[in-house]
Design a protein around this motif. Structure first.
Motif, PDB file in Angstrom:
ATOM      1  N   ARG A   1       0.853  -1.196   0.000  1.00 12.75           N
ATOM      2  CA  ARG A   1       0.000   0.000   0.000  1.00 12.75           C
ATOM      3  C   ARG A   1       0.891   1.249   0.000  1.00 12.75           C
ATOM      4  NH1 ARG A   1      -5.672  -0.785   1.942  1.00 12.75           N
ATOM      5  NH2 ARG A   1      -5.993  -2.953   2.511  1.00 12.75           N
ATOM      6  N   ALA A   2       1.989   1.219   0.787  1.00 13.68           N
ATOM      7  CA  ALA A   2       2.867   2.392   0.891  1.00 13.68           C
ATOM      8  C   ALA A   2       3.805   2.518  -0.310  1.00 13.68           C
ATOM      9  CB  ALA A   2       3.680   2.312   2.182  1.00 13.68           C
TER      10      ALA A   2
ATOM     11  N   VAL B   1      -4.897  -5.414   6.541  1.00 13.51           N
ATOM     12  CA  VAL B   1      -5.377  -4.095   6.950  1.00 13.51           C
ATOM     13  C   VAL B   1      -4.591  -3.667   8.187  1.00 13.51           C
ATOM     14  CG1 VAL B   1      -7.731  -4.453   6.054  1.00 13.51           C
ATOM     15  CG2 VAL B   1      -7.196  -5.100   8.420  1.00 13.51           C
ATOM     16  N   GLY B   2      -4.648  -2.389   8.524  1.00 16.88           N
ATOM     17  CA  GLY B   2      -3.970  -1.933   9.738  1.00 16.88           C
ATOM     18  C   GLY B   2      -3.715  -0.442   9.707  1.00 16.88           C
ATOM     19  N   GLU B   3      -3.769   0.159  10.875  1.00 17.30           N
ATOM     20  CA  GLU B   3      -3.632   1.611  10.972  1.00 17.30           C
ATOM     21  C   GLU B   3      -2.165   2.030  11.127  1.00 17.30           C
ATOM     22  OE1 GLU B   3      -4.264  -0.308  13.482  1.00 17.30           O
ATOM     23  OE2 GLU B   3      -3.140   0.449  15.200  1.00 17.30           O
ATOM     24  N   THR B   4      -1.883   3.286  10.770  1.00 10.81           N
ATOM     25  CA  THR B   4      -0.546   3.847  10.992  1.00 10.81           C
ATOM     26  C   THR B   4      -0.445   4.336  12.441  1.00 10.81           C
ATOM     27  OG1 THR B   4      -1.248   6.078  10.416  1.00 10.81           O
ATOM     28  CG2 THR B   4      -0.416   4.707   8.610  1.00 10.81           C
ATOM     29  N   GLU B   5       0.777   4.719  12.815  1.00 13.53           N
ATOM     30  CA  GLU B   5       0.992   5.213  14.178  1.00 13.53           C
ATOM     31  C   GLU B   5       0.165   6.486  14.414  1.00 13.53           C
ATOM     32  OE1 GLU B   5       5.019   6.343  15.019  1.00 13.53           O
ATOM     33  OE2 GLU B   5       4.708   6.096  17.179  1.00 13.53           O
ATOM     34  N   ALA B   6       0.163   7.378  13.406  1.00 15.43           N
ATOM     35  CA  ALA B   6      -0.575   8.639  13.564  1.00 15.43           C
ATOM     36  C   ALA B   6      -2.068   8.369  13.738  1.00 15.43           C
ATOM     37  CB  ALA B   6      -0.333   9.534  12.349  1.00 15.43           C
ATOM     38  N   GLU B   7      -2.574   7.420  12.968  1.00 13.82           N
ATOM     39  CA  GLU B   7      -3.997   7.082  13.074  1.00 13.82           C
ATOM     40  C   GLU B   7      -4.324   6.489  14.447  1.00 13.82           C
ATOM     41  OE1 GLU B   7      -4.722   6.307   8.290  1.00 13.82           O
ATOM     42  OE2 GLU B   7      -4.017   4.667   9.546  1.00 13.82           O
ATOM     43  N   ARG B   8      -3.414   5.651  14.961  1.00 14.12           N
ATOM     44  CA  ARG B   8      -3.660   5.097  16.300  1.00 14.12           C
ATOM     45  C   ARG B   8      -3.651   6.210  17.345  1.00 14.12           C
ATOM     46  NH1 ARG B   8      -4.554   0.819  19.733  1.00 14.12           N
ATOM     47  NH2 ARG B   8      -4.863  -0.414  17.859  1.00 14.12           N
ATOM     48  N   LYS B   9      -2.639   7.096  17.233  1.00 16.42           N
ATOM     49  CA  LYS B   9      -2.534   8.181  18.220  1.00 16.42           C
ATOM     50  C   LYS B   9      -3.754   9.079  18.190  1.00 16.42           C
ATOM     51  CE  LYS B   9       2.338   8.425  19.273  1.00 16.42           C
ATOM     52  NZ  LYS B   9       3.638   8.724  18.690  1.00 16.42           N
ATOM     53  N   ALA B  10      -4.344   9.210  17.009  1.00 13.52           N
ATOM     54  CA  ALA B  10      -5.536  10.055  16.877  1.00 13.52           C
ATOM     55  C   ALA B  10      -6.811   9.322  17.306  1.00 13.52           C
ATOM     56  CB  ALA B  10      -5.656  10.530  15.431  1.00 13.52           C
TER      57      ALA B  10
ATOM     58  N   GLU C   1      -8.051   6.681  15.914  1.00 13.09           N
ATOM     59  CA  GLU C   1      -8.834   6.284  14.738  1.00 13.09           C
ATOM     60  C   GLU C   1      -8.624   4.843  14.290  1.00 13.09           C
ATOM     61  OE1 GLU C   1      -7.374   9.121  11.928  1.00 13.09           O
ATOM     62  OE2 GLU C   1      -8.497  10.783  12.806  1.00 13.09           O
ATOM     63  N   ALA C   2      -7.904   4.060  15.100  1.00 12.39           N
ATOM     64  CA  ALA C   2      -7.527   2.712  14.642  1.00 12.39           C
ATOM     65  C   ALA C   2      -8.737   1.882  14.226  1.00 12.39           C
ATOM     66  CB  ALA C   2      -6.722   1.996  15.729  1.00 12.39           C
ATOM     67  N   VAL C   3      -9.745   1.828  15.070  1.00 17.23           N
ATOM     68  CA  VAL C   3     -10.915   0.988  14.773  1.00 17.23           C
ATOM     69  C   VAL C   3     -11.610   1.471  13.497  1.00 17.23           C
ATOM     70  CG1 VAL C   3     -13.242   0.368  15.577  1.00 17.23           C
ATOM     71  CG2 VAL C   3     -11.283   0.177  17.137  1.00 17.23           C
ATOM     72  N   ALA C   4     -11.744   2.798  13.367  1.00 15.45           N
ATOM     73  CA  ALA C   4     -12.440   3.356  12.198  1.00 15.45           C
ATOM     74  C   ALA C   4     -11.653   3.105  10.910  1.00 15.45           C
ATOM     75  CB  ALA C   4     -12.669   4.850  12.391  1.00 15.45           C
ATOM     76  N   VAL C   5     -10.323   3.271  10.984  1.00 13.92           N
ATOM     77  CA  VAL C   5      -9.490   3.062   9.788  1.00 13.92           C
ATOM     78  C   VAL C   5      -9.580   1.610   9.336  1.00 13.92           C
ATOM     79  CG1 VAL C   5      -7.079   2.918   9.019  1.00 13.92           C
ATOM     80  CG2 VAL C   5      -7.874   4.951  10.231  1.00 13.92           C
ATOM     81  N   VAL C   6      -9.477   0.701  10.291  1.00 10.28           N
ATOM     82  CA  VAL C   6      -9.516  -0.721   9.941  1.00 10.28           C
ATOM     83  C   VAL C   6     -10.891  -1.086   9.379  1.00 10.28           C
ATOM     84  CG1 VAL C   6      -9.396  -3.054  10.923  1.00 10.28           C
ATOM     85  CG2 VAL C   6      -7.632  -1.376  11.466  1.00 10.28           C
ATOM     86  N   ALA C   7     -11.938  -0.525   9.957  1.00 14.42           N
ATOM     87  CA  ALA C   7     -13.299  -0.795   9.445  1.00 14.42           C
ATOM     88  C   ALA C   7     -13.427  -0.298   8.008  1.00 14.42           C
ATOM     89  CB  ALA C   7     -14.344  -0.123  10.336  1.00 14.42           C
ATOM     90  N   ARG C   8     -12.853   0.866   7.740  1.00 15.69           N
ATOM     91  CA  ARG C   8     -12.926   1.412   6.384  1.00 15.69           C
ATOM     92  C   ARG C   8     -12.139   0.532   5.405  1.00 15.69           C
ATOM     93  NH1 ARG C   8     -10.119   6.368   6.834  1.00 15.69           N
ATOM     94  NH2 ARG C   8      -8.402   5.368   5.764  1.00 15.69           N
ATOM     95  N   GLN C   9     -10.986   0.050   5.847  1.00 13.25           N
ATOM     96  CA  GLN C   9     -10.174  -0.812   4.978  1.00 13.25           C
ATOM     97  C   GLN C   9     -10.873  -2.143   4.713  1.00 13.25           C
ATOM     98  OE1 GLN C   9      -6.516  -0.863   7.248  1.00 13.25           O
ATOM     99  NE2 GLN C   9      -5.573   0.672   5.918  1.00 13.25           N
TER     100      GLN C   9
ATOM    101  N   TYR D   1      -4.823  -8.503  10.409  1.00 13.78           N
ATOM    102  CA  TYR D   1      -4.731  -7.175  11.016  1.00 13.78           C
ATOM    103  C   TYR D   1      -3.276  -6.938  11.391  1.00 13.78           C
ATOM    104  CZ  TYR D   1      -4.529  -3.593  14.554  1.00 13.78           C
ATOM    105  OH  TYR D   1      -4.149  -2.479  15.262  1.00 13.78           O
ATOM    106  N   GLU D   2      -2.668  -5.940  10.751  1.00 14.44           N
ATOM    107  CA  GLU D   2      -1.259  -5.632  11.007  1.00 14.44           C
ATOM    108  C   GLU D   2      -1.099  -4.128  11.201  1.00 14.44           C
ATOM    109  OE1 GLU D   2       1.494  -8.794   9.223  1.00 14.44           O
ATOM    110  OE2 GLU D   2       0.962  -7.470   7.592  1.00 14.44           O
ATOM    111  N   PRO D   3      -1.029  -3.681  12.456  1.00 17.38           N
ATOM    112  CA  PRO D   3      -0.789  -2.251  12.662  1.00 17.38           C
ATOM    113  C   PRO D   3       0.559  -1.878  12.035  1.00 17.38           C
ATOM    114  CG  PRO D   3      -0.734  -3.472  14.767  1.00 17.38           C
ATOM    115  CD  PRO D   3      -1.089  -4.450  13.705  1.00 17.38           C
ATOM    116  N   VAL D   4       0.559  -0.867  11.191  1.00 12.99           N
ATOM    117  CA  VAL D   4       1.758  -0.524  10.417  1.00 12.99           C
ATOM    118  C   VAL D   4       2.945  -0.244  11.352  1.00 12.99           C
ATOM    119  CG1 VAL D   4       2.713   1.130   8.752  1.00 12.99           C
ATOM    120  CG2 VAL D   4       0.331   0.399   8.541  1.00 12.99           C
ATOM    121  N   TRP D   5       2.669   0.411  12.465  1.00 14.52           N
ATOM    122  CA  TRP D   5       3.738   0.799  13.398  1.00 14.52           C
ATOM    123  C   TRP D   5       4.332  -0.398  14.147  1.00 14.52           C
ATOM    124  CZ3 TRP D   5       2.268  -0.516  18.336  1.00 14.52           C
ATOM    125  CH2 TRP D   5       0.896  -0.710  18.530  1.00 14.52           C
TER     126      TRP D   5
END
Ligand code: PGA
Length: 252
Positions: free
Chosen positions: A103-104, A131-140, A142-150, A168-172
């Motif tokens: 993806r990146a 699927v998985g959120e970035t560090e910034a998304e987790r800090k914000a 938004e992890a659950v919402a980002v993963v749901a969207r993916q 499920y693989e958190p990017v960070w």
């Protein structure tokens, strides 16, 4: 329900491995036959150059081989790309699609990932959709919402427990040695399960949801025995037989 799902521990070798790595894979296969692994399905996803030789080594073993990406088309003028049919022909039983590195590095969107999953099904390969959120998304928060969207965008209609695995693989957490807490893993996996059940009914109840990101033998039990975690996608620690089998032993 979830307890009846047979876990899958899949290793992603990424861009690592030469013909000389066949010996390490042989050790994994022999170790699993000798009982060093737990009660789970086993898979290694080597670079495509090793698919044929590793699948030959695993021919008589309960061990499968998967690929790391595929093109959406069956064939054609796409220099350097590989179709799902070619991967199947080389011995793959599965293909990872939508890994965060793709993806990146290659700008793959949810839409592209969904098309790749459909290409995998067309070739009768299991699609392992990441699927998985970035560090910034987790800090914000938004992890659950980002993963749901993916999940909504990357998992095509028609997904079943037979043709699809979610990772499920958190990017960070990938390649960093960092991992979410078991509580965080439980929260995300529960929400992924809910999404899958809402969309796919009974199939969503039995679809495997893997955790990935810095899994190693020392944290395997705490991460892989969390509710709704049905196995692991393992990067670095899948390169050595001892580490990979040590992780699978979490299901002993
Ligand atoms: P890691 O990679 O285990 O090295 O963190 C996981 C993955 O990218 O699948």
């Amino acid at each position: 329900m979830a307890a009846a799902i047979k876990p899958l521990v899949a290793g992603n070798w990424k861009m690592n491995g030469l013909r000389a790595s066949e010996g390490e894979f042989r050790k994994m296969v022999e170790g699993s036959i000798a009982g060093a692994s737990g009660d789970c399905d086993l898979m290694i996803c080597p670079p495509a150059t090793l698919l044929a030789s590793l699948s030959a080594i695993a021919a008589d073993a309960p061990f499968s081989v998967g690929a790391q990406d595929c093109h959406v088309a069956q064939k054609g003028a796409h220099t350097g790309d590989l179709s799902a049919e070619m991967l199947k022909d080389a011995g793959a039983a599965a293909v990872i699609v939508g890994h965060s590195e793709r993806r990146a590095d290659h700008g793959e969107t949810d839409e592209v990932v969904a098309a790749k999953a459909q290409a995998a099904w067309r070739a009768e390969l299991l699609a392992i959709i990441c699927v998985g959120e970035t560090e910034a998304e987790r800090k914000a928060g938004e992890a659950v919402a980002v993963v749901a969207r993916q999940i909504a965008g990357s998992v095509p209609d028609g997904a079943t427990a037979e043709n699809t695995v979610i990772a499920y693989e958190p990017v960070w957490a990938i390649g960093t040695g960092l991992t979410p807490t078991p509580g965080d893993v439980a929260d995300i996996h529960k929400s992924v399960r809910e999404e899958l059940v809402q969309r796919f009914g009974a199939e969503g109840e039995s679809m495997r949801i893997l955790y990935g990101g810095s899994v190693k033998p020392s944290n395997a039990v705490e991460l892989l025995t969390v509710a709704n975690v049905n196995g692991a996608l393992v990067g670095g620690a899948s390169l050595k037989a001892e580490d990979f089998l040590g992780i699978t032993a979490a299901y002993s």
